[in-house]
Structure formats: structure tokens, C-alpha cells
Design an enzyme around this catalytic site. Structure first.
Site, PDB file in Angstrom:
ATOM      1  N   TRP A 151      49.150  43.611  30.233  1.00 27.83           N
ATOM      2  CA  TRP A 151      49.401  42.293  29.662  1.00 27.83           C
ATOM      3  C   TRP A 151      50.566  42.359  28.662  1.00 27.83           C
ATOM      4  O   TRP A 151      50.361  42.717  27.500  1.00 27.83           O
ATOM      5  CB  TRP A 151      48.136  41.768  28.955  1.00 27.83           C
ATOM      6  N   HIS A 174      45.455  35.932  28.521  1.00 30.94           N
ATOM      7  CA  HIS A 174      44.510  35.498  29.562  1.00 30.94           C
ATOM      8  C   HIS A 174      43.420  34.659  28.894  1.00 30.94           C
ATOM      9  O   HIS A 174      43.391  34.550  27.655  1.00 30.94           O
ATOM     10  CB  HIS A 174      43.921  36.690  30.338  1.00 30.94           C
ATOM     11  N   ARG A 200      52.614  35.269  28.959  1.00 35.87           N
ATOM     12  CA  ARG A 200      52.952  36.690  29.108  1.00 35.87           C
ATOM     13  C   ARG A 200      54.457  36.873  29.059  1.00 35.87           C
ATOM     14  O   ARG A 200      55.207  36.089  29.675  1.00 35.87           O
ATOM     15  CB  ARG A 200      52.417  37.256  30.425  1.00 35.87           C
ATOM     16  N   GLN A 214      45.148  29.592  33.477  1.00 36.06           N
ATOM     17  CA  GLN A 214      44.028  30.257  34.149  1.00 36.06           C
ATOM     18  C   GLN A 214      42.757  29.436  33.966  1.00 36.06           C
ATOM     19  O   GLN A 214      42.682  28.565  33.085  1.00 36.06           O
ATOM     20  CB  GLN A 214      43.780  31.646  33.528  1.00 36.06           C
ATOM     21  N   VAL A 258      35.250  44.850  33.105  1.00 32.44           N
ATOM     22  CA  VAL A 258      34.268  44.629  34.184  1.00 32.44           C
ATOM     23  C   VAL A 258      33.995  45.950  34.898  1.00 32.44           C
ATOM     24  O   VAL A 258      34.820  46.864  34.874  1.00 32.44           O
ATOM     25  CB  VAL A 258      34.758  43.593  35.227  1.00 32.44           C
ATOM     26  N   ALA A 301      32.200  37.734  35.660  1.00 21.87           N
ATOM     27  CA  ALA A 301      33.302  36.980  35.036  1.00 21.87           C
ATOM     28  C   ALA A 301      34.470  36.975  36.012  1.00 21.87           C
ATOM     29  O   ALA A 301      34.614  37.894  36.819  1.00 21.87           O
ATOM     30  CB  ALA A 301      33.713  37.644  33.727  1.00 21.87           C
TER      31      ALA A 301
END
Ligand code: FA5
Length: 333
Positions: A151, A174, A200, A214, A258, A301
Site C-alpha cells: 500500500w 483501503h 494510494r 472500495q 486474513v 472480510a
């Protein structure tokens, strides 16, 4: 002679006052100030027969009267220009005034929200100016983690050196920071989506913008599974693309927050795959940061690019078309 000038002047004033059109005013100018037969000029011409003394007295009076009549005429003409109403042909068709409409990205976002709310997700808002803490640390990406390179970040210039990562600001890269922000103040089970702008510092091309949007999704419960994620996303894609046949795939991937992690691609123009979202099962470290016991809760998620979904839905070859302000593009929606 004095009297003549006075009479001419007051007659002229009255005529100017009564005039309704600029043609009438022009006729008054000729009648009173005209070189050949103008009434005032006739008086001036007749001066030549008068004694010198009379000439000296009457001359300036006549000039003064001329000046005042001219001024009154000019004033009248100006006021007539303002108030003369052009004759309109009321039988001509009217001009349709253009009405605006929603930007294709707003339409796309609204459609996404409609589908997820119909699946019982609540819509939550989050800040665009975010702290390093929520954007990275609590997502299991500490300062020295190589994944931060995923990122490219716009950091905010701060006058004072930040005391810690909660005090260190950036433009969110994000919508994932809303995961822990929301969990800190809410008890599961729940299912939320968070739409919003993200930023970004990256090289632009046909599928990358520096400022894009997003939708984050987060569902937490006692036994929320990856199968639930697959079901929700498949329902969403079916509904979003309506009858349009699309090909999509889940591809294994890595995000520190995640485990396991996947990315979802959809087949786009020229049969190329376009990545539209990152997703996975919430990492136990993220639950710990939120104050949940990871043994009690599990969830999925996802973070989905709104522009990319719109590109596929409307067959738009280049993401930069959304933001370059070209009305020929915008008007097609
Ligand atoms: C993320 O941003 C993760 N936060 C997604 C996530 C959320 C993973 C929750 C796991 C759990 P990524 O950088 O891949 O991941 O971006 C997600 C989506 O945003 C991409 O699939 C793409 O659709 C869109 N996207 C990313 N960068 C850009 C960009 N520069 N321009 C336009 N869209 C972009």
C-alpha cells in the site's frame, strides 16, 4: 427669445418622457436638435440678427438647453434598452433545460449498497483521514512488516512529531481500517459494509487510480465460515451483473489480516482476468486488537474495488475515464 428656449426645452422634456420606443426618441432628437430644421438650431440661427449683447446672453442659454435635451435623450435610450422586451414567437418549441444525473460510480455504489442491504448488511461510514494505527497496526501489519509495501501511502505532513501510530496520520489506503474501528464499539454477531474513497500513491494505468473507491465487507458470528463468504459473494455478483453472464474465480492470495486469503477475479475484455476484490477469514490477531476472543468468534472480510466492478459492468476500458470530467463519457449513463 428666452421664452422660446424655455418652451422648446419643456416641450422636448415632455416628449422624451412620453416616448415608448427608441425610434420615437430618435425622432425627438431630429425635431429638437436636428442640424437643418431642429427647433433649437433655428433659435441659434436667428441669433445672428440680434445685437451683440443679446447674442452673448442668449447663446449660452441655448447651448445649455441643447446639452440638457441631449442628456435626457441619452438617459431615456438607456432605460429603454433595458426594458424593451423583444417579441417572442410563442409558437416555437421550447428549449429543454438539461438536467444532471448520477455519476456512473455513484450509480454503481448505490447498486452495491442496495444488494448488500437486501442481504441484511448494515451500511457504515468511516474517515478518509486515518491513523497509521487503524490503517496498518491493527491489521497485523506492524511498521517493519514488508506487506506495508503493498500500500503506497500518502502520509500527512504534521507540524509536531507524532507521539505514536494513533497520532500519525495518512489518507486511508483501503477501507479495512473500519474493521477494528467498528469491532471496538460493537458486539457480534453483525454484518456490515463500508463504502468510501481510498488513496494510494501509485503509478496510474488503465486499471489503477491514485484516488479510487472500495466497499469493505465484514461479517462476524459464532460460526461464520468461508462457505458463507462464497455464498454471499456469488449472490452479490449474480445480482450486480443481472442477466449478464460473467466468469469469475477465487484465487488464493495473501493479506496479513486474513487467513486464509483470496482474491476474486472476473473475466474482462479480451478475456483477461481483472482483480476486483481481496478477501479472507479474519485473522485471530485482528480480533485480539478489537478486544474479541478469537476462540469465540470467526468471520470473513472483503475489500472490493468499485471502479473495477463498474468497468466490467459497463465495459469501460480505462479507469481514468471516470475522473477526467469528459461529459461525452458521463452523458452515456
Ligand atoms: C486491499 O485493499 C485489502 N484491504 C482488501 C481486503 C479486505 C483483503 C478485507 C482481505 C480482507 P487490494 O490492495 O488488493 O486489497 O485492493 C482491493 C481491491 O481494490 C482490488 O481488488 C481492486 O479492485 C481495488 N484496487 C486496488 N488498488 C486500486 C487502484 N490503484 N485503482 C483502482 N482500484 C484499485
Amino acid at each position: 427669445m428666452n421664452k422660446d428656449i424655455d418652451t422648446i426645452q419643456s416641450e422636448a422634456a415632455e416628449a422624451i418622457n412620453r416616448a415608448k420606443t427608441s425610434e420615437e426618441v430618435e425622432a425627438i432628437r431630429v425635431r429638437y436638435l436636428g442640424r437643418k430644421e431642429g427647433l433649437l438650431n433655428n433659435v441659434l440661427k436667428s441669433l445672428k440678427d440680434l445685437p451683440l449683447e443679446e447674442k452673448r446672453r442668449i447663446g449660452p442659454l441655448a447651448q445649455q438647453a441643447r446639452k440638457e435635451i441631449e442628456e435626457a435623450i441619452d438617459f431615456k435610450l438607456k432605460s429603454l434598452v433595458e426594458f424593451e422586451i423583444p417579441e417572442e414567437d410563442i409558437t416555437l418549441p421550447g428549449k429543454r433545460s438539461e438536467t444532471g444525473h448520477l455519476h456512473p460510480l455513484t450509480k454503481t455504489e448505490n447498486e452495491i449498497l442496495r444488494i448488500f442491504t437486501s442481504l441484511n448488511f448494515s451500511v457504515i461510514d468511516g474517515p478518509e483521514l486515518e491513523s497509521e494505527y487503524y490503517n496498518f497496526d491493527v491489521l497485523n501489519i506492524p511498521a517493519d512488516h514488508p506487506a506495508r509495501e503493498m500500500w503506497d501511502t500518502f502520509w500527512i505532513k504534521q507540524d509536531k512529531k507524532p507521539k505514536n501510530s494513533k497520532d500519525h496520520y495518512l489518507l486511508r489506503t483501503h477501507t479495512s481500517p473500519m474493521q477494528v474501528r467498528y469491532m471496538e464499539t460493537h458486539e457480534p454477531p453483525f454484518q456490515i459494509i463500508v463504502p468510501g474513497r481510498t488513496f494510494r500513491y501509485e503509478a496510474l494505468d488503465a486499471s489503477h487510480e491514485a484516488n479510487f473507491s472500495q466497499v469493505e465487507g465484514l461479517m462476524v458470528g459464532k460460526d461464520v465460515s468461508f462457505a458463507n463468504f462464497k455464498f454471499v459473494i456469488e449472490q452479490f455478483l449474480k445480482s450486480f451483473f443481472k442477466g449478464k453472464k460473467i466468469e469469475f474465480r477465487f484465487r488464493s492470495s495473501y493479506f496479513p489480516f486474513v487467513e486464509p486469503g483470496v482474491e476474486v477475479d472476473i473475466k474482462f475484455k479480451n478475456s483477461k482476468w481483472l482483480e476486483v476484490m481481496g478477501a479472507g477469514m479474519v485473522h485471530p490477531r485482528v480480533f485480539e486488537f478489537a478486544g474479541y476472543n478469537p476462540r469465540d468468534w470467526q468471520g470473513f472480510a472483503f475489500g472490493c474495488g468499485i471502479e473495477r466492478l463498474a468497468m466490467i459492468k459497463y465495459n469501460i476500458p480505462d479507469i481514468r475515464m471516470f475522473y477526467n470530467g469528459d461529459l461525452r463519457f458521463i452523458k452515456q449513463f
